[in-house]
Design a protein around this motif. Structure first.
Motif, PDB file in Angstrom:
ATOM      1  N   ALA A  95     102.241  76.087  77.752  1.00  0.00           N
ATOM      2  CA  ALA A  95     103.378  75.343  78.291  1.00  0.00           C
ATOM      3  C   ALA A  95     102.971  74.006  78.894  1.00  0.00           C
ATOM      4  CB  ALA A  95     104.120  76.174  79.330  1.00  0.00           C
ATOM      5  N   GLU A  96     101.731  73.907  79.373  1.00  0.00           N
ATOM      6  CA  GLU A  96     101.310  72.652  79.976  1.00  0.00           C
ATOM      7  C   GLU A  96      99.803  72.490  79.876  1.00  0.00           C
ATOM      8  OE1 GLU A  96     101.384  71.437  84.415  1.00  0.00           O
ATOM      9  OE2 GLU A  96     103.380  71.030  83.584  1.00  0.00           O
ATOM     10  N   ASP A  97      99.388  71.358  79.293  1.00  0.00           N
ATOM     11  CA  ASP A  97      97.982  70.993  79.242  1.00  0.00           C
ATOM     12  C   ASP A  97      97.545  70.666  80.673  1.00  0.00           C
ATOM     13  OD1 ASP A  97      95.485  69.926  78.752  1.00  0.00           O
ATOM     14  OD2 ASP A  97      96.213  68.151  77.703  1.00  0.00           O
ATOM     15  N   PRO A  98      96.467  71.272  81.175  1.00  0.00           N
ATOM     16  CA  PRO A  98      96.088  71.053  82.568  1.00  0.00           C
ATOM     17  C   PRO A  98      95.692  69.605  82.874  1.00  0.00           C
ATOM     18  CG  PRO A  98      94.491  72.468  81.452  1.00  0.00           C
ATOM     19  CD  PRO A  98      95.610  72.233  80.498  1.00  0.00           C
ATOM     20  N   VAL A  99      95.262  68.848  81.872  1.00  0.00           N
ATOM     21  CA  VAL A  99      94.832  67.470  82.105  1.00  0.00           C
ATOM     22  C   VAL A  99      95.994  66.500  81.940  1.00  0.00           C
ATOM     23  CG1 VAL A  99      93.298  65.634  81.300  1.00  0.00           C
ATOM     24  CG2 VAL A  99      92.482  67.991  81.405  1.00  0.00           C
ATOM     25  N   ARG A 100      96.676  66.538  80.820  1.00  0.00           N
ATOM     26  CA  ARG A 100      97.737  65.573  80.516  1.00  0.00           C
ATOM     27  C   ARG A 100      99.130  66.033  80.931  1.00  0.00           C
ATOM     28  NH1 ARG A 100      95.445  61.256  78.443  1.00  0.00           N
ATOM     29  NH2 ARG A 100      93.631  61.567  77.158  1.00  0.00           N
ATOM     30  N   ARG A 101      99.260  67.305  81.350  1.00  0.00           N
ATOM     31  CA  ARG A 101     100.536  67.842  81.836  1.00  0.00           C
ATOM     32  C   ARG A 101     101.646  67.769  80.793  1.00  0.00           C
ATOM     33  NH1 ARG A 101      99.913  70.119  86.510  1.00  0.00           N
ATOM     34  NH2 ARG A 101     101.932  69.613  87.285  1.00  0.00           N
ATOM     35  N   GLU A 102     101.319  68.044  79.541  1.00  0.00           N
ATOM     36  CA  GLU A 102     102.304  68.067  78.457  1.00  0.00           C
ATOM     37  C   GLU A 102     102.146  69.364  77.676  1.00  0.00           C
ATOM     38  OE1 GLU A 102      99.539  65.454  75.377  1.00  0.00           O
ATOM     39  OE2 GLU A 102     101.334  64.573  76.218  1.00  0.00           O
ATOM     40  N   PRO A 103     103.200  69.827  76.983  1.00  0.00           N
ATOM     41  CA  PRO A 103     103.095  71.072  76.207  1.00  0.00           C
ATOM     42  C   PRO A 103     102.102  70.930  75.045  1.00  0.00           C
ATOM     43  CG  PRO A 103     105.392  70.406  76.447  1.00  0.00           C
ATOM     44  CD  PRO A 103     104.550  69.288  76.942  1.00  0.00           C
ATOM     45  N   LEU A 104     101.408  72.017  74.753  1.00  0.00           N
ATOM     46  CA  LEU A 104     100.478  72.070  73.625  1.00  0.00           C
ATOM     47  C   LEU A 104     101.047  73.006  72.562  1.00  0.00           C
ATOM     48  CD1 LEU A 104      97.061  72.425  75.443  1.00  0.00           C
ATOM     49  CD2 LEU A 104      97.975  70.404  74.355  1.00  0.00           C
ATOM     50  N   PHE A 105     100.978  72.576  71.311  1.00  0.00           N
ATOM     51  CA  PHE A 105     101.495  73.362  70.192  1.00  0.00           C
ATOM     52  C   PHE A 105     100.386  73.589  69.185  1.00  0.00           C
ATOM     53  CE2 PHE A 105     105.081  71.161  72.014  1.00  0.00           C
ATOM     54  CZ  PHE A 105     106.087  72.116  71.996  1.00  0.00           C
ATOM     55  N   GLN A 106     100.574  74.589  68.326  1.00  0.00           N
ATOM     56  CA  GLN A 106      99.658  74.812  67.206  1.00  0.00           C
ATOM     57  C   GLN A 106     100.485  74.969  65.942  1.00  0.00           C
ATOM     58  OE1 GLN A 106      97.589  78.248  68.542  1.00  0.00           O
ATOM     59  NE2 GLN A 106      99.151  79.678  67.841  1.00  0.00           N
ATOM     60  N   LEU A 107      99.890  74.611  64.812  1.00  0.00           N
ATOM     61  CA  LEU A 107     100.582  74.731  63.530  1.00  0.00           C
ATOM     62  C   LEU A 107     100.836  76.203  63.236  1.00  0.00           C
ATOM     63  CD1 LEU A 107      98.608  72.123  61.416  1.00  0.00           C
ATOM     64  CD2 LEU A 107     100.963  71.933  62.201  1.00  0.00           C
ATOM     65  N   MET A 108     102.034  76.518  62.741  1.00  0.00           N
ATOM     66  CA  MET A 108     102.379  77.904  62.427  1.00  0.00           C
ATOM     67  C   MET A 108     101.824  78.337  61.080  1.00  0.00           C
ATOM     68  SD  MET A 108     106.231  78.324  63.868  1.00  0.00           S
ATOM     69  CE  MET A 108     106.420  79.981  63.259  1.00  0.00           C
ATOM     70  N   ASP A 109     101.837  77.442  60.124  1.00  0.00           N
ATOM     71  CA  ASP A 109     101.309  77.769  58.810  1.00  0.00           C
ATOM     72  C   ASP A 109     100.778  76.497  58.186  1.00  0.00           C
ATOM     73  OD1 ASP A 109     104.701  78.205  57.555  1.00  0.00           O
ATOM     74  OD2 ASP A 109     103.681  76.442  58.295  1.00  0.00           O
ATOM     75  N   GLU A 110      99.920  76.657  57.231  1.00  0.00           N
ATOM     76  CA  GLU A 110      99.327  75.517  56.539  1.00  0.00           C
ATOM     77  C   GLU A 110     100.312  75.026  55.484  1.00  0.00           C
ATOM     78  OE1 GLU A 110      96.564  72.715  56.449  1.00  0.00           O
ATOM     79  OE2 GLU A 110      96.423  74.468  57.715  1.00  0.00           O
ATOM     80  N   PRO A 111     100.861  73.815  55.653  1.00  0.00           N
ATOM     81  CA  PRO A 111     101.855  73.330  54.695  1.00  0.00           C
ATOM     82  C   PRO A 111     101.228  72.969  53.353  1.00  0.00           C
ATOM     83  CG  PRO A 111     101.353  71.630  56.289  1.00  0.00           C
ATOM     84  CD  PRO A 111     100.598  72.874  56.719  1.00  0.00           C
TER      85      PRO A 111
END
Length: 116
Positions: A95-111
């Motif tokens: 929910a929050e990157d400890p350094v930049r304070r923004e949400p972090l996401f990951q790719l769900m599948d390889e397009p």
């Protein structure tokens, strides 16, 4: 018994018109201050992405993610910046990157990307 704290992404939904928004004091559509907090499923689609080189030793991406609930959030998708494209499906990683304070996401599948 203590319940664990929710570690997901929260957003607001206007009680008057139903518009979802992220970190707002007023509804962006009707200007109502009657907003209720809801929890996001954490799934979304990359709408815009750019590669930044400032303030870091290596390049990183900055993306606009349209969440399944209908609001847009600025965040970072984990992985090589050149591998992230508009239309990629992502899942909230943190929910929050400890350094930049923004949400972090990951790719769900390889397009699928055909040869250019």
């Amino acid at each position: 018994m203590d319940t664990p704290a929710f570690d997901g992404l929260c957003f607001q939904r206007c009680e008057w018109c139903g518009t979802p928004s992220f970190h707002r004091l007023l509804c962006p559509v009707c200007a109502s201050s009657d907003l209720r907090t809801e929890h996001s499923e954490g799934r979304g689609v990359v709408r815009r992405t750019t590669v930044l080189h400032r303030g870091t030793l290596s390049a990183r991406n900055e993306s606009l993610i349209e969440m399944a609930e209908g609001f847009t959030v600025r965040g970072r998708v984990l992985g090589p910046p050149a591998a992230i494209h508009p239309g990629d499906r992502v899942q909230l990683s943190r929910a929050e990157d400890p350094v930049r304070r923004e949400p972090l996401f990951q790719l769900m599948d390889e397009p699928y990307r055909p040869w250019a």
